[in-house]
Design an enzyme around this catalytic site. Sequence first.
Site, PDB file in Angstrom:
ATOM      1  N   ARG A  44       0.869  -1.254  -0.024  1.00 23.55           N
ATOM      2  CA  ARG A  44      -0.181   0.108  -0.091  1.00 23.55           C
ATOM      3  C   ARG A  44       0.949   1.275   0.043  1.00 23.55           C
ATOM      4  O   ARG A  44       0.608   2.344  -0.352  1.00 23.55           O
ATOM      5  CB  ARG A  44      -1.141   0.040   1.217  1.00 23.55           C
ATOM      6  N   TYR A  96      -9.366  21.416 -17.474  1.00 21.40           N
ATOM      7  CA  TYR A  96      -9.944  20.312 -17.989  1.00 21.40           C
ATOM      8  C   TYR A  96     -11.456  20.074 -17.039  1.00 21.40           C
ATOM      9  O   TYR A  96     -11.317  20.055 -16.074  1.00 21.40           O
ATOM     10  CB  TYR A  96      -9.196  19.045 -17.640  1.00 21.40           C
ATOM     11  N   ASP A 169      -0.753  20.678 -14.988  1.00 20.10           N
ATOM     12  CA  ASP A 169      -1.247  19.627 -15.668  1.00 20.10           C
ATOM     13  C   ASP A 169      -0.521  19.421 -17.149  1.00 20.10           C
ATOM     14  O   ASP A 169      -0.823  20.147 -17.935  1.00 20.10           O
ATOM     15  CB  ASP A 169      -2.596  19.553 -15.877  1.00 20.10           C
ATOM     16  N   LYS A 194      -2.989   8.416 -20.664  1.00 22.39           N
ATOM     17  CA  LYS A 194      -3.040   9.179 -21.680  1.00 22.39           C
ATOM     18  C   LYS A 194      -1.855   8.706 -22.589  1.00 22.39           C
ATOM     19  O   LYS A 194      -1.517   7.580 -22.999  1.00 22.39           O
ATOM     20  CB  LYS A 194      -3.490  10.669 -21.793  1.00 22.39           C
TER      21      LYS A 194
END
Length: 373
Positions: A44, A96, A169, A194
Amino acid sequence: MHPATVLAQLDHVTDGPTGGLVPALHPALTHVLPGEAAAVGYARSTNSGARAVEALVAKLEGGAAAAAFTSGSAAMQAVLAGLSPGDHVLLDTGIYYEFGRIIVAFGARWQIAVSFADFCELDSVAAALLPGRTKLVWAECPSNPLWRVPDMSSLADLTHAAGAKLLVDATVITPVLCHPLSLGADLVLHSATKYLNGHGDVLAGVLVTADADNIWAELVAARTAHGSILPPFEAWLLLRGLRTLAVRMARCSQTALAIAEALQGHAAIAAVHYPGLADDPHHALARAQFQAGFGGMLSLTLKGGEADAIKVCARLQVFRQSTSLGGPESLAEHRLSTEGAGSLCPPALIRLSIGLEEASDLLGDLRAALACD
């Protein structure tokens, strides 16, 4: 070394015990520790695949450290977790749409003020900053779906003067084309789903920092608390995709520019939005800040309006009508239909993600769809 060399060889990462040129997949959740050996860590918190991704992307970005997440949204949530009630976040009006909605909803729930400014107008940014209260300025380069390019160095100067951190970003430009940290950004975010992965089969996100300070430690701790570290198999797939990032970006950038130039002045098109065009209003800043191309994303605003844009998308035969970007196949979508109520997207805009197909096939498909009554 050139980024293409680093990527092709994964910076000489191998499977340690065997020397295999392809890193091995290690899905173990925990490890047996011999003697006084230091703990490897519970899954984790870390895994070998995520660490390999992080080292590679940090090197490409020129960053001090990187952290890999289950998605770009998970990376975003880790950043937001570092804010406190009363803080202020400034977003670009062209952010976005989905990230914008999530951040606004988060702010409303946790008493964090969220406001917007046009990041391509520095006076607008300066007026919107709240010195001492603004903690985070969230930029996107280029903005989606109009592909506007802010002056990142000047934006960083304004942000830091107000005592805030600048996050960029950079999903669309990738570290092959631009390095926001070198222009003054504090954090860079990639939806690695992406272009970094490039195959349309992995959800992933990566954050890179210019300075591994206390805020970075809190961000990584938030990832552990949320359980949002990139799992081993997804990390393994992402490393596979990163090998070809440089050649994919070169190909899609070249094709996107060719299509944008060919469609300028088309009788059915009111505007082609692409910063690689010499007469695009953001071309000069793009040339100054980007290297090796302008990316694979462009948009078309049609003269005929929303209904015409929807029909053109439906007529396309080579382009696939779908949302997303950065994969091997070229995609087209009527963006307003995707974003829905409250969207600021122009109604007649078609967003294109250029893939790896032959440019003449893509251009012929667009011209045929635009030519129909």
